[in-house]
Design a protein around this motif. Sequence first.
Motif, PDB file in Angstrom:
ATOM      1  N   ASP A   1       0.758  -0.903   0.214  1.00 31.31           N
ATOM      2  CA  ASP A   1       0.188   0.473  -0.018  1.00 31.31           C
ATOM      3  C   ASP A   1       0.798   1.035   0.294  1.00 31.31           C
ATOM      4  OD1 ASP A   1       0.428   0.947   2.518  1.00 31.31           O
ATOM      5  OD2 ASP A   1      -0.928  -0.316   3.611  1.00 31.31           O
ATOM      6  N   GLU A   2      -0.169   2.693  -0.265  1.00 32.63           N
ATOM      7  CA  GLU A   2       1.261   3.667  -0.129  1.00 32.63           C
ATOM      8  C   GLU A   2       2.127   4.103   0.800  1.00 32.63           C
ATOM      9  OE1 GLU A   2       0.211   8.820  -0.258  1.00 32.63           O
ATOM     10  OE2 GLU A   2      -1.103   7.274  -1.561  1.00 32.63           O
ATOM     11  N   GLY A   3       1.259   3.596   2.111  1.00 31.70           N
ATOM     12  CA  GLY A   3       2.189   3.514   3.664  1.00 31.70           C
ATOM     13  C   GLY A   3       3.735   3.269   3.018  1.00 31.70           C
ATOM     14  N   GLU A   4       3.350   1.903   2.608  1.00 31.11           N
ATOM     15  CA  GLU A   4       4.606   0.299   2.597  1.00 31.11           C
ATOM     16  C   GLU A   4       5.515   1.125   1.947  1.00 31.11           C
ATOM     17  OE1 GLU A   4       2.064  -3.386   3.991  1.00 31.11           O
ATOM     18  OE2 GLU A   4       1.463  -2.590   2.406  1.00 31.11           O
ATOM     19  N   LEU A   5       4.994   1.783   0.611  1.00 34.05           N
ATOM     20  CA  LEU A   5       5.851   1.816  -0.150  1.00 34.05           C
ATOM     21  C   LEU A   5       6.724   3.598  -0.205  1.00 34.05           C
ATOM     22  CD1 LEU A   5       3.085   1.889  -2.826  1.00 34.05           C
ATOM     23  CD2 LEU A   5       5.058   0.280  -3.191  1.00 34.05           C
TER      24      LEU A   5
END
Length: 83
Positions: free
Chosen positions: A52-56
Amino acid sequence: GTGKSLIFHLLASELGSRFQVVPLMDGSVPSTRRELWQTILFELDLPYKGLDEGELRLAVIGHLTRGKPDAFGLVLLVDDAQH
């Protein structure tokens, strides 16, 4: 026809000796933040699928903090003048 791409490639070459360079050119400029993070990770040859965006974002930050000891940071070069 004014030499923008030539300057882009010269900058990438010159900066590449000191920085990690992520080139975004000719229609590869992402339209969302998530796509931008994925593109950065792809260009750095790091995993980018299924996150997800946070993990990226954390993957990019983690790479930069543990990254190449001879690199001073990350440079995003954008050549999207035609748009």
